[in-house]
Structure formats: C-alpha cells, structure tokens
Design a protein around this motif. Structure first.
Motif, short mmCIF file in Angstrom:
data_model
loop_
_atom_site.label_atom_id
_atom_site.label_comp_id
_atom_site.label_asym_id
_atom_site.label_seq_id
_atom_site.Cartn_x
_atom_site.Cartn_y
_atom_site.Cartn_z
N LYS A 43 10.87 0.15 3.63
CA LYS A 43 11.34 -1.19 3.99
C LYS A 43 10.27 -2.25 3.76
CE LYS A 43 15.58 -0.48 5.34
NZ LYS A 43 16.22 -1.19 6.39
N SER A 44 9.02 -1.93 4.07
CA SER A 44 7.95 -2.91 3.82
C SER A 44 7.81 -3.17 2.33
CB SER A 44 6.63 -2.45 4.43
OG SER A 44 6.17 -1.25 3.83
N LEU A 45 7.86 -2.12 1.54
CA LEU A 45 7.70 -2.26 0.10
C LEU A 45 8.87 -3.02 -0.54
CD1 LEU A 45 5.60 -1.54 -1.93
CD2 LEU A 45 6.68 0.68 -2.25
N LEU A 46 10.09 -2.78 -0.07
CA LEU A 46 11.23 -3.51 -0.60
C LEU A 46 11.11 -5.01 -0.31
CD1 LEU A 46 14.18 -1.08 0.28
CD2 LEU A 46 13.00 -1.35 -1.92
N GLN A 47 10.58 -5.34 0.86
CA GLN A 47 10.39 -6.75 1.20
C GLN A 47 9.27 -7.37 0.36
OE1 GLN A 47 11.16 -7.60 5.65
NE2 GLN A 47 10.61 -5.42 5.57
N VAL A 48 8.23 -6.61 0.07
CA VAL A 48 7.16 -7.07 -0.82
C VAL A 48 7.73 -7.35 -2.20
CG1 VAL A 48 5.05 -6.35 -2.04
CG2 VAL A 48 5.25 -5.99 0.43
N LEU A 95 -2.05 1.89 10.60
CA LEU A 95 -2.03 2.74 9.41
C LEU A 95 -1.09 2.15 8.35
CD1 LEU A 95 -2.91 5.28 7.91
CD2 LEU A 95 -1.07 6.51 9.07
N LEU A 96 0.10 1.70 8.78
CA LEU A 96 1.04 1.07 7.85
C LEU A 96 0.42 -0.18 7.24
CD1 LEU A 96 3.86 0.79 6.54
CD2 LEU A 96 4.54 -0.51 8.57
N SER A 97 -0.19 -1.03 8.07
CA SER A 97 -0.80 -2.27 7.57
C SER A 97 -1.85 -1.99 6.51
CB SER A 97 -1.44 -3.05 8.72
OG SER A 97 -0.48 -3.46 9.64
N LYS A 98 -2.75 -1.06 6.81
CA LYS A 98 -3.83 -0.74 5.87
C LYS A 98 -3.30 -0.11 4.59
CE LYS A 98 -7.38 -0.28 9.41
NZ LYS A 98 -8.18 0.64 10.20
N SER A 99 -2.39 0.85 4.73
CA SER A 99 -1.90 1.54 3.53
C SER A 99 -1.04 0.61 2.66
CB SER A 99 -1.16 2.83 3.90
OG SER A 99 -0.07 2.57 4.75
N LEU A 100 -0.27 -0.29 3.28
CA LEU A 100 0.52 -1.26 2.52
C LEU A 100 -0.41 -2.20 1.75
CD1 LEU A 100 3.22 -2.57 1.71
CD2 LEU A 100 3.11 -3.90 3.83
N LEU A 101 -1.43 -2.70 2.42
CA LEU A 101 -2.38 -3.60 1.76
C LEU A 101 -3.10 -2.89 0.61
CD1 LEU A 101 -3.75 -6.34 1.60
CD2 LEU A 101 -5.41 -5.53 3.30
N ASN A 102 -3.53 -1.65 0.83
CA ASN A 102 -4.19 -0.88 -0.23
C ASN A 102 -3.27 -0.68 -1.43
OD1 ASN A 102 -6.55 -0.65 1.25
ND2 ASN A 102 -6.04 1.37 2.06
N LEU A 103 -2.01 -0.41 -1.17
CA LEU A 103 -1.06 -0.21 -2.26
C LEU A 103 -0.85 -1.52 -3.03
CD1 LEU A 103 0.91 1.62 -3.80
CD2 LEU A 103 2.66 0.99 -2.12
N ILE A 104 -0.70 -2.63 -2.32
CA ILE A 104 -0.50 -3.92 -2.97
C ILE A 104 -1.70 -4.27 -3.86
CG2 ILE A 104 -0.32 -6.41 -2.57
CD1 ILE A 104 1.39 -5.70 -0.08
N VAL A 105 -2.91 -4.03 -3.35
CA VAL A 105 -4.12 -4.30 -4.13
C VAL A 105 -4.11 -3.45 -5.40
CG1 VAL A 105 -6.64 -4.01 -4.17
CG2 VAL A 105 -5.53 -5.11 -2.21
N PHE A 106 -3.78 -2.17 -5.26
CA PHE A 106 -3.71 -1.26 -6.42
C PHE A 106 -2.69 -1.76 -7.43
CE2 PHE A 106 -1.53 2.24 -8.53
CZ PHE A 106 -2.57 2.89 -9.15
#
Length: 196
Positions: free
Chosen positions: A104-109, A128-139
């Motif tokens: 759901k976070s990724l779909l909203q991104v 954990l969600l906040s950090k992993s979502l941010l890391n994925l977006i940066v990647f």
C-alpha cells in the motif's frame, strides 16, 4: 465498510475542522478531550478512498487488485484546486482490512510520482517500514526505475506467490521490498527503456 462508488471515485470533505483529541484505532479508539483547531477548516481537504477488506491477504497482490488500488489512489490524489498541495497519507487499509503495508505504501508512492505530488507518509510508528520504504525509494531513483518497471516487479512478486493465493493455510509471505530490490539488481538495467 464504506465504499465510495466505483473504482475511480472517492469522497472529498472540504473545510473540515478537528474538535477532539483521541488515541487508539478501531477497537482501542478513545476520546481524549477537546481540541482547539486554529485553522477553522480553512483550505483543508480530506480525501476518503475506500479499502478492500482482504480476508485472504495474498489476493491483494493479484493484478486486478493492484490496479484497483492504483486507480483509487489516483482518483483521490489527483488535484482538484489550482494550488497543488502535498499528500499526507499512511497505512491505508492496513489495519482491520488486512492490507500489506509495503504494498500500500508503494502504490501510493507510484501514484504521487505519476502525479508529481509531494507525499508525506505517516507509518503510525512503524520505523522499519519508514526506513525500508525510504531506502527503496532512494534505490529506485538512483537506478532511474520507471513506474512501469516497478509495477511489473510488483506483479512478478504476486506471481511468485503462485498457488498460495486463495489458500487458507498459514504461509509466511516473502518481503516485497527485498523482492523488488533483488529483481531490479538482477536485471540488466541498461536494456530497460526509461521512457516507458
């Protein structure tokens, strides 16, 4: 379970004011006292997009449901005023409705990226969600991954679940973000058309 019409419809509440302080969610929701809203609802817009109740949580990874959720978010996040404001959102449909926080976070991104809207994601204390979502977006930004490639990776993840979708047996689902990172790392990114 309130549903707001079709898959391309949402509910807008304009000029709302907050009157109370609260704590909790669902069964633990409690009134904590009065709240003085100094904005008096000036310019506030609340967007309500309904969530599907996933009795089988693996169903949400099927293309039909992925696109349903993308359409809902696109409808809700599309600007209705000349002033383009940031989207403040969070774990939409991830409580009692069984939505996957990573999905759901990724779909909203994805939708905010497509609409070129700034997004503030409130993970309800899930660090954990906040950090992993941010890391994925940066990647994804560093590798210049397109929305089309990202959606294809989410679909590949759903396909990787195979026969598990629709079963009632207990199953520990693999991490979606890790799957996407490995998919994008393994692929020859030089062959991906970044203009898709």
């Amino acid at each position: 379970n309130a549903e707001y019409g079709e898959e391309n419809e949402c509910l807008l509440v304009m000029g709302s004011e907050r009157y109370s302080r609260y704590e909790g969610y669902s069964d633990t929701f409690r009134f904590k006292g009065d709240f003085k809203d100094s904005s008096h609802g000036s310019g506030s817009i609340i967007v309500c997009i309904d969530a599907v109740h996933y009795r089988n949580e693996n169903l949400q990874f099927q293309p039909r449901w992925i696109y349903r959720e993308l359409n809902k978010a696109f409808c809700g996040f599309s600007p209705i005023t000349p002033e383009i404001r940031p989207i403040a959102t969070g774990n939409w449909g991830c409580g009692a409705f069984g939505g996957d926080k990573q999905l759901k976070s990724l779909l909203q991104v994805i939708v905010c990226s497509e609409l070129e809207r700034e997004m503030y994601y409130f993970s309800c204390g899930d660090e954990l969600l906040s950090k992993s979502l941010l890391n994925l977006i940066v990647f994804l930004r560093e590798k210049k991954i397109t929305i089309g490639c990202l959606v294809a990776a989410i679909e590949a993840y759903g396909a990787s679940l195979g026969n598990v979708v629709g079963t009632t047996t207990s199953f520990i689902r693999p991490d979606l973000f890790e799957f996407i990172l490995s998919e994008m790392t393994v692929k020859d990114l030089s062959k991906i058309n970044l203009l898709e």
